[in-house]
Write a protein that holds these residues in place. Structure first.
Motif, short mmCIF file in Angstrom:
data_model
loop_
_atom_site.label_atom_id
_atom_site.label_comp_id
_atom_site.label_asym_id
_atom_site.label_seq_id
_atom_site.Cartn_x
_atom_site.Cartn_y
_atom_site.Cartn_z
N ARG A 45 5.39 3.78 -0.22
CA ARG A 45 6.65 4.33 0.61
C ARG A 45 7.64 2.54 0.07
O ARG A 45 6.35 1.29 0.12
CB ARG A 45 6.43 3.89 1.72
N LYS A 46 8.72 1.97 -0.35
CA LYS A 46 8.90 1.53 -0.55
C LYS A 46 10.28 1.19 -0.40
O LYS A 46 11.75 2.09 -0.41
CB LYS A 46 9.11 0.29 -1.98
N GLY A 74 17.71 6.07 -10.41
CA GLY A 74 17.67 5.63 -9.60
C GLY A 74 16.50 6.48 -8.01
O GLY A 74 16.41 6.50 -6.47
N SER A 75 16.41 7.50 -8.36
CA SER A 75 14.77 8.36 -7.73
C SER A 75 13.62 7.13 -7.86
O SER A 75 12.41 8.14 -6.53
CB SER A 75 15.10 9.50 -8.70
N GLY A 76 14.02 6.31 -8.40
CA GLY A 76 12.52 4.94 -8.25
C GLY A 76 11.27 5.37 -8.74
O GLY A 76 10.37 4.70 -8.54
N LYS A 77 11.52 5.76 -10.54
CA LYS A 77 10.49 6.02 -11.04
C LYS A 77 10.04 4.52 -11.19
O LYS A 77 8.63 3.87 -11.66
CB LYS A 77 11.17 6.49 -12.77
N THR A 78 11.28 3.61 -11.54
CA THR A 78 10.62 2.63 -11.58
C THR A 78 10.01 1.19 -10.34
O THR A 78 9.02 0.78 -11.13
CB THR A 78 11.98 1.43 -12.43
N THR A 79 10.52 1.06 -9.98
CA THR A 79 9.49 1.37 -8.86
C THR A 79 8.42 1.90 -8.65
O THR A 79 7.07 0.73 -7.99
CB THR A 79 10.53 1.44 -7.35
N ASN A 85 1.68 -1.58 -11.09
CA ASN A 85 1.66 -2.67 -11.70
C ASN A 85 1.50 -4.42 -11.29
O ASN A 85 1.11 -5.03 -11.68
CB ASN A 85 2.63 -2.92 -13.15
N GLY A 86 1.06 -4.18 -10.04
CA GLY A 86 1.90 -5.25 -8.90
C GLY A 86 2.36 -5.80 -8.88
O GLY A 86 2.64 -7.21 -8.42
N LEU A 87 3.06 -5.47 -9.58
CA LEU A 87 4.74 -5.80 -9.71
C LEU A 87 5.67 -6.25 -8.44
O LEU A 87 6.84 -6.59 -7.83
CB LEU A 87 6.18 -6.10 -11.09
N GLU A 88 5.51 -4.86 -8.09
CA GLU A 88 6.68 -4.63 -6.24
C GLU A 88 5.23 -4.63 -6.11
O GLU A 88 4.25 -3.61 -5.98
CB GLU A 88 7.09 -3.27 -6.86
#
Ligand SMILES: Nc1ncnc2c1ncn2[C@@H]1O[C@H](COP(=O)(O)OP(=O)(O)OP(=O)(O)O)[C@@H](O)[C@H]1O
Ligand SMILES: [Mg+2]
Length: 286
Positions: A45-46, A74-79, A85-88
């Motif tokens: 979750r984010k 905007g569906s959250g793919k990059t997130t 990857n530990g970036l978020e």
């Protein structure tokens, strides 16, 4: 996109990875005989402020498997990729890579744990994010020499082999601005491979390219899939996805609406939302 995570930093540096990546042959990852899970993400979750972007995403990636993420903007793919990857840092859920440690989000995550997550994967971005003031070779050896402390001569030899492999041996001393978009993106892939990550993450690697350059980049990724690299790929290239993916996840509104092998998901989607999305991509004018 505004980045609020204090851990955030330059994506080019992120792509340079970290010190714990596995060793082995420069080109072929060592794929164990068993197909045990490399990544297990549960209930991710984010939120960004009031915007709940991921609402409990589960994702599993076996060693040597290619998972493709599709879904509307905007569906959250990059997130999802950035979380792997530990970036978020997700607000809740857990991520287990290569047998551990399992990272439980919600409580503060120690920096070392997050870095351990980051070190296992390397990301290729939509825009190559090469350092503009460095030559191709310098870009490729930056991560191995600076972060992983690989001896310079070794890093150069490995970089040259990788560049040769993607048909860019003669561009080793060129600067990014002297390359085509497709060549830049292939260098971006080589830079990720040079880190010998367990997991390769691609975020729409061809969507910023002119159409005639898409094929050369997809061909490289397809070869990597055939060699057994473990990958999670966000792409709208459905024909490509059908060829390389073992599993496709359709993400919408921060949840995995449906998943399955490409043959099933693309031809017989079970969910109406999946069907509508595929229709929009395949028949944009209807
Ligand atoms: N760092 C951030 N700060 C605030 N909001 C963000 C941040 N990153 C992403 N978002 C928001 O989260 C949502 C999901 O973004 P994300 O980039 O994961 O979507 P996506 O599926 O990759 O979309 P696209 O196909 O357009 O790349 C969007 O509404 C976006 O605006
Ligand atoms: Mg995205």
């Amino acid at each position: 996109m505004s980045h609020t995570d204090p851990a955030d930093h330059d994506e080019a540096a992120d792509a340079a990875g970290g010190p714990d990546a596995p060793g082995g042959d420069a080109l072929a990852p060592e794929v164990p005989a068993d197909d045990s899970m490399l990544v297990t993400a549960r209930g991710i979750r984010k939120s960004f402020g009031a915007n709940e972007v991921l609402r409990g995403v589960d994702l599993e990636v076996r060693r040597g498997e290619v998972v493709v993420l599709i879904g509307p903007s905007g569906s959250g793919k990059t997130t999802v990729l950035r979380s792997l990857n530990g970036l978020e840092t997700p607000d809740a859920g857990s991520i287990l890579v290569d047998g551990g440690p399992s990272i439980e989000f919600g409580a503060p995550v120690p920096k070392a744990t997050r870095f351990a997550l980051r070190d296992r994967s390397a990301m290729v971005f939509q825009h190559h994010n090469l350092f503009p003031h460095m030559t191709v070779l310098q870009n490729v050896i930056e991560g191995p020499t600076q972060v992983q402390r690989v001896p310079r001569a070794t890093a150069i030899a490995e970089a040259e082999a990788l560049l040769d492999r993607v048909g860019l041996a003669e561009k080793r001393d060129a600067y990014p601005f002297e390359l085509s978009g497709g060549q830049q993106q292939r260098v971006g892939i080589v830079r990720a491979l040079a880190l010998k990550p367990m997991l390769l993450l691609f975020d729409e690697p061809t969507s910023a390219l002119d159409p005639e350059l898409v094929g050369e980049v997809l061909a490289v990724i397809k070869e990597l899939a055939e060699e057994g690299w473990t990958m999670v790929i966000v792409t709208h290239e459905l024909g490509f996805a059908r060829q390389v993916a073992d599993e496709v996840l359709f993400l919408d509104g921060g949840v995995v609406v449906e998943q399955g092998p490409p043959k099933e998901l693309f031809t017989k989607p079970k969910e109406e939302r999946t069907r509508r999305f595929l229709d929009r991509i395949l028949r944009p004018l209807d």
